[in-house]
Design a protein around this motif. Structure first.
Motif, short mmCIF file in Angstrom:
data_model
loop_
_atom_site.label_atom_id
_atom_site.label_comp_id
_atom_site.label_asym_id
_atom_site.label_seq_id
_atom_site.Cartn_x
_atom_site.Cartn_y
_atom_site.Cartn_z
N LYS A 1 20.60 -17.37 -3.01
CA LYS A 1 20.16 -16.38 -2.02
C LYS A 1 19.89 -17.04 -0.67
CE LYS A 1 16.59 -13.00 -1.07
NZ LYS A 1 15.21 -12.63 -1.30
N LEU A 2 19.19 -18.16 -0.68
CA LEU A 2 18.90 -18.86 0.58
C LEU A 2 20.18 -19.33 1.26
CD1 LEU A 2 15.76 -21.08 -0.11
CD2 LEU A 2 15.99 -19.30 1.61
N ARG A 3 21.11 -19.87 0.47
CA ARG A 3 22.38 -20.32 1.04
C ARG A 3 23.12 -19.16 1.68
NH1 ARG A 3 27.30 -19.81 -0.89
NH2 ARG A 3 26.70 -19.57 -3.08
N ASN A 4 23.16 -18.03 0.99
CA ASN A 4 23.84 -16.84 1.53
C ASN A 4 23.15 -16.31 2.78
OD1 ASN A 4 25.94 -16.77 -0.35
ND2 ASN A 4 24.73 -15.59 -1.81
N GLU A 5 21.82 -16.34 2.79
CA GLU A 5 21.07 -15.87 3.96
C GLU A 5 21.38 -16.73 5.19
OE1 GLU A 5 16.95 -15.83 2.83
OE2 GLU A 5 17.17 -13.97 1.70
N LYS A 6 21.63 -18.01 4.98
CA LYS A 6 21.98 -18.91 6.08
C LYS A 6 23.46 -18.81 6.44
CE LYS A 6 18.06 -20.95 6.91
NZ LYS A 6 17.43 -20.97 8.20
N GLY A 7 24.22 -18.09 5.62
CA GLY A 7 25.64 -17.89 5.91
C GLY A 7 26.53 -19.06 5.53
N PHE A 8 26.06 -19.91 4.63
CA PHE A 8 26.84 -21.06 4.21
C PHE A 8 27.63 -20.77 2.95
CE2 PHE A 8 23.26 -23.58 6.24
CZ PHE A 8 24.00 -23.99 7.33
N THR A 9 28.82 -21.32 2.87
CA THR A 9 29.58 -21.29 1.62
C THR A 9 29.16 -22.51 0.80
OG1 THR A 9 31.38 -22.66 2.48
CG2 THR A 9 31.58 -20.25 2.78
N GLN A 10 29.57 -22.53 -0.46
CA GLN A 10 29.30 -23.71 -1.28
C GLN A 10 29.98 -24.94 -0.66
OE1 GLN A 10 30.50 -22.86 -5.32
NE2 GLN A 10 28.47 -22.09 -5.83
N GLU A 11 31.18 -24.76 -0.15
CA GLU A 11 31.93 -25.87 0.46
C GLU A 11 31.18 -26.43 1.66
OE1 GLU A 11 34.65 -28.73 0.90
OE2 GLU A 11 34.81 -27.24 -0.69
N GLN A 12 30.62 -25.56 2.49
CA GLN A 12 29.88 -26.01 3.67
C GLN A 12 28.61 -26.76 3.26
OE1 GLN A 12 29.66 -22.07 5.38
NE2 GLN A 12 31.01 -22.66 7.08
N MET A 13 27.90 -26.23 2.28
CA MET A 13 26.70 -26.92 1.79
C MET A 13 27.06 -28.28 1.23
SD MET A 13 23.78 -25.40 2.30
CE MET A 13 22.73 -26.23 1.12
N ALA A 14 28.12 -28.34 0.48
CA ALA A 14 28.55 -29.61 -0.11
C ALA A 14 28.85 -30.64 0.99
CB ALA A 14 29.78 -29.39 -0.99
N ARG A 15 29.56 -30.22 2.02
CA ARG A 15 29.87 -31.14 3.12
C ARG A 15 28.60 -31.63 3.80
NH1 ARG A 15 33.13 -28.08 6.69
NH2 ARG A 15 33.90 -26.67 5.13
N LEU A 16 27.67 -30.72 4.06
CA LEU A 16 26.42 -31.10 4.71
C LEU A 16 25.60 -32.08 3.85
CD1 LEU A 16 25.38 -27.61 6.11
CD2 LEU A 16 25.99 -29.62 7.47
#
Length: 80
Positions: free
Chosen positions: A13-28
């Motif tokens: 939910k937090l990831r989606n609220e920030k507008g990140f995909t799993q791929e973007q989170m992984a890169r970060l």
């Protein structure tokens, strides 16, 4: 699936609220998308270093985002 499979929907939910995909989170976080996906599904636990970075990225201090939804236990610290 293993019996330890417990999705972390608060994390999702937090990831989606920030507008990140799993791929973007992984890169970060400098991990693979598959590794990050395993954090969300509960198949893998992130290291402390990754947890700290993830909380910064998501803008939260809530450690409960890493607990499964059905975990109703809370950690209480008693003063000595």
């Amino acid at each position: 699936m293993t019996k330890n499979y417990k999705p972390r929907s608060k994390l999702i939910k937090l990831r989606n609220e920030k507008g990140f995909t799993q791929e973007q989170m992984a890169r970060l976080l400098k991990v693979t998308r598959a590794t990050y996906a395993n954090y969300e599904t509960g198949y893998r636990a992130p290291s402390l270093k990754v947890v700290i970075e993830m909380k910064k990225i998501l803008g939260t201090t809530d450690d409960k985002i890493f607990l499964p939804d059905n975990d109703t236990k809370s950690i209480q610290i008693k003063e000595v």
